[in-house]
Structures are given as structure tokens and as C-alpha cells.
Write an enzyme that holds these catalytic residues in place. Structure first.
Site, PDB file in Angstrom:
ATOM      1  N   ASN A  24     -30.039 -13.092  19.757  1.00  0.00           N
ATOM      2  CA  ASN A  24     -29.855 -13.642  18.409  1.00  0.00           C
ATOM      3  C   ASN A  24     -31.024 -13.187  17.536  1.00  0.00           C
ATOM      4  OD1 ASN A  24     -28.336 -15.270  16.542  1.00  0.00           O
ATOM      5  ND2 ASN A  24     -29.953 -16.800  16.657  1.00  0.00           N
TER       6      ASN A  24
ATOM      7  N   ALA B 268     -22.662 -12.203  13.089  1.00  0.00           N
ATOM      8  CA  ALA B 268     -21.797 -11.451  13.996  1.00  0.00           C
ATOM      9  C   ALA B 268     -20.292 -11.593  13.706  1.00  0.00           C
ATOM     10  CB  ALA B 268     -22.121 -11.832  15.438  1.00  0.00           C
TER      11      ALA B 268
ATOM     12  N   ASP C 298     -25.531 -12.912  18.523  1.00  0.00           N
ATOM     13  CA  ASP C 298     -24.945 -11.601  18.206  1.00  0.00           C
ATOM     14  C   ASP C 298     -24.345 -10.919  19.419  1.00  0.00           C
ATOM     15  OD1 ASP C 298     -27.076 -12.118  16.016  1.00  0.00           O
ATOM     16  OD2 ASP C 298     -25.681 -10.621  15.230  1.00  0.00           O
TER      17      ASP C 298
HETATM   18  O1  MRU Z   1     -29.253  -9.878  10.773  1.00  0.00           O
HETATM   19  P1  MRU Z   1     -28.195 -10.934  10.607  1.00  0.00           P
HETATM   20  O2  MRU Z   1     -28.382 -11.786   9.403  1.00  0.00           O
HETATM   21  O3  MRU Z   1     -26.805 -10.341  10.704  1.00  0.00           O
HETATM   22  O4  MRU Z   1     -28.378 -11.860  11.887  1.00  0.00           O
HETATM   23  C1  MRU Z   1     -27.486 -12.918  12.058  1.00  0.00           C
HETATM   24  C2  MRU Z   1     -27.811 -13.761  13.217  1.00  0.00           C
HETATM   25  O5  MRU Z   1     -28.722 -13.495  13.961  1.00  0.00           O
HETATM   26  C3  MRU Z   1     -26.900 -14.919  13.480  1.00  0.00           C
HETATM   27  O6  MRU Z   1     -27.614 -15.959  14.069  1.00  0.00           O
HETATM   28  C4  MRU Z   1     -25.799 -14.459  14.443  1.00  0.00           C
HETATM   29  O7  MRU Z   1     -25.140 -13.335  13.966  1.00  0.00           O
HETATM   30  C5  MRU Z   1     -24.825 -15.532  14.699  1.00  0.00           C
HETATM   31  S1  MRU Z   1     -23.819 -15.721  13.278  1.00  0.00           S
HETATM   32  C6  MRU Z   1     -22.632 -16.785  13.396  1.00  0.00           C
END
Ligand code: MRU
Length: 352
Positions: free
Chosen positions: A252, A51, A242
Site C-alpha cells: 500500500n 487501485a 494496491d
Molecule cells: O498513489 P495512489 O494515490 O494511487 O495510492 C493509493 C493507495 O495507496 C491506496 O491506499 C490504495 O490504492 C487503495 S485504494 C482503495
């Protein structure tokens, strides 16, 4: 050496350099992003993901779209900023940091217009804003790491899901930041990393970045998390997010909810580490969070090998929501929100 997940290269005009995360851990390659469409594609393909990193990428994406507009009128620069932001907003739906960063860029352009800036002045201000978003993310990660490290005792083993580390931010990460800070303080801390089906952010990215940083990491498949908790191997869970609703429900990576349920059943503390830019005060509860659904091939044919029959029906939600009642605390840059409720979340947001 610190990871440079994303950065602006050059002055004006310039472009974006990012680690091409789809190739990790097999290949460490840099992706040069020079247009808005390339940025949308990089975000959608998960070349850049996580995110906070998506937020920084969006802000820099706006610069790619307006950096040559300096000779246009102030109204035209603002119009172009809005158009570019609308294009970038389509890249992915769930991580609210994307929309937070775009709203911040558009609001800055509008503020400059109302204070009488020229087109060129607005472009210059947008460069300052995007760089401030990048620098702010780095500071925020460090601050959350320091706050979270106080919760980690010497000798602990922490379980994490997906990748919420340096690769997911411009700094040292969200969920992994307390681990990095605890290790810097001399605490012995080990990590169990869930592999994170279907795109293996845990196996490909978390295992890679923790090993690179010299942190003791053990990789497990997602369906082993409950077992390792039952075996008494896990002292706490740390995950990122997210999008967080006003009542403290946390969205998340898919699989996080199951981890939270298992942690709850075993009496293991479950912490979420997320900057205030990940909170969405417009949503009363997690039920309202838009959940991205991704292509069936990510499950039936991930990484090029067919593992399910052609034509099988597939459901592929990329995120889930963990209800606030399962959360021990949310670590933000303004402090720990213990057992989150709407009142406590609103109080934290008011401190921003
Ligand atoms: O699909 P992604 O790889 O973007 O998903 C990321 C996540 O779910 C992370 O845990 C979330 O963005 C937190 S990142 C600091």
C-alpha cells in the site's frame, strides 16, 4: 451527494469523465478523457488514482481505443484491444487492479472471437465488460463496507493512511467504506487521517471527502501516527491496498508499513480492506511486488515550492509492503481473512 469519481459519458462513441484529483481540495474540476494517451497520462499524473479506480479507468481506457473499430474484422478488433491494453499497462506498475482489468478486457475480446462474434459484436461486448467492472466495483465496495462496519464499535476512532475512499474507487471506497457504513448504521465514528507524504492524498483527498460526508476527521502529519497511538487515541487502523501477495503480504502507499509497526507495538488492530481484484495469486510473497518509484521533484519541489537543495539525491518509492504477520485481518467482498496466511488467502480466492 455521492462522489462521481469516474464514469463513462454518452453511449458509443463516448468518453470518460473523472474528478481531476490533482486539483483537490482547492478546485473541484472534471477532467474529460477522450483518448488512450490522455488516459495513460491521467493515471500517471494521479488525476485518477487508488487501485480500484485505476482498474475502472483502464477498462474505460480500452473502450476509448476500440470504440471506433466496429467495422474492422473480429481479428483486428482483438489485435487492437491487445495493443491498447499494452499501452495502458505502462501507466503505473504497482496497483494490480490495472492489469486485472486489462486482462479481463482482453480475455473477453478473445472469448467473443472464439465464439464467432463480428468485430462490432466484440466492441459491444467490451462495452458490457467495462460497465460490469465499474458496477462490480461499486457493489464490492458496499459489501466490504458492510462486513467491515461490524468490526467498528460505537465511539471508535480509526486511523487511515493515504486515500482509500470514494475517490479511490467507483463506489464508497475500500478502507473508508466500513466507516461510511458504520456511520449510516448510527455508530459514532471518528477518523485520524495521515497527511501521506509526499503527495498528500490524506490531507488533500481523505480529509476533503470525509468532511464532505460529515464524518469527524482530524488531520495529522505522518510522523504523528505513533504518537497518537501512544496517547491512546486510536482504536483501529483501516487501510486499502494496491496489491496483495498469496501469503497475505500487503502493498500500500508508502508509510503504511510504519503505521502497521506502530499499531502492532501498541496492540491496535490493523485491518486492510481490499477487493479480490487487488490480490495477485501469481506472487508468493510481498517481496515480489513491483514498487513504483516516482520523480524526485515530488519530494524536492512538491506543489511547486522548492523544499530541498537543487541536485540533492532522492529516493522516492511510492509504496511499501506490510508483512502478513502485522495484519489483524483483510476485509474482502467474500468475508474477513483473519490473520492472513497463504492457506486462508487461497481459500478466499477460491470462493470468488
Ligand atoms: O498513489 P495512489 O494515490 O494511487 O495510492 C493509493 C493507495 O495507496 C491506496 O491506499 C490504495 O490504492 C487503495 S485504494 C482503495
Amino acid at each position: 451527494m455521492a462522489l462521481e469519481t469516474i464514469r463513462w459519458e454518452g453511449e458509443r462513441p463516448g468518453h470518460v469523465r473523472m474528478i481531476e484529483q490533482t486539483l483537490l481540495p482547492a478546485r473541484e474540476e472534471v477532467l474529460e478523457v477522450k483518448t488512450v494517451d490522455q488516459m495513460v497520462d491521467a493515471i500517471y499524473r494521479l488525476a485518477i488514482r487508488g487501485a480500484p479506480a485505476i482498474g475502472v479507468a483502464a477498462a474505460y481506457g480500452v473502450l476509448l481505443g476500440i470504440q471506433d473499430a466496429g467495422s474492422a474484422s473480429a481479428e483486428d478488433v482483438v489485435g487492437r484491444t491487445r495493443e491498447v491494453a499494452a499501452t495502458l499497462a505502462k501507466a503505473r506498475p504497482t496497483a494490480v487492479n490495472l492489469f486485472w482489468a486489462l486482462d479481463r478486457m482482453v480475455a473477453r475480446a478473445e472469448r467473443e472471437l472464439s465464439s464467432g462474434a463480428s468485430g462490432d459484436g466484440i466492441v459491444a461486448a467490451l462495452f458490457a465488460e467495462a460497465h460490469a467492472i465499474y458496477a462490480g466495483d461499486r457493489d464490492t465496495c458496499r459489501r466490504m463496507g458492510e462486513i467491515g462496519a461490524d468490526l467498528i464499535q460505537d465511539g471508535w476512532t480509526v486511523l487511515t493512511h493515504c486515500n482509500a475512499g470514494a475517490l479511490a474507487t467507483a463506489g464508497i471506497g475500500t478502507a473508508l467504506a466500513p466507516i461510511y457504513c458504520a456511520a449510516e448504521q448510527g455508530k459514532r465514528v471518528a477518523v485520524f487521517a495521515d497527511e501521506t507524504r509526499p503527495l498528500l492524498q490524506g490531507a488533500r483527498l481523505t480529509a476533503w471527502e470525509l468532511m464532505r460526508a460529515g464524518i469527524d476527521v482530524t488531520l495529522i502529519t505522518d510522523n504523528m501516527a505513533a504518537r497518537v497511538m501512544f496517547e491512546g487515541r486510536i482504536d483501529a487502523v483501516f487501510v486499502g491496498s494496491d496489491r496483495i501477495a498469496r501469503n497475505g503480504d500487503v502493498c500500500n502507499k508508502i508509510g503504511t508499513y510504519g503505521v502497521a509497526l506502530s499499531a502492532h507495538a501498541h496492540g491496535i488492530p490493523f485491518y486492510v480492506v481490499a477487493p479480490l481484484s487487488t490480490f495477485d495469486p501469481s506472487l508468493d510473497s510481498g517481496d515480489q511486488i513491483p514498487i513504483e518509484e516516482r520523480a524526485a521533484e515530488e519530494i524536492t519541489c512538491s506543489f511547486g515550492t522548492r523544499t530541498a537543495p537543487e541536485g540533492v539525491k532522492v529516493y522516492n518509492p511510492a509504496f511499501d509492503v506490510t508483512p502478513a504477520r502485522l495484519i489483524t485481518g483483510i476485509i474482502t467482498e467474500v468475508g474477513l481473512i483473519e490473520q492472513p496466511t497463504m492457506e486462508k488467502v487461497e481459500a478466499a480466492l477460491a470462493r470468488a
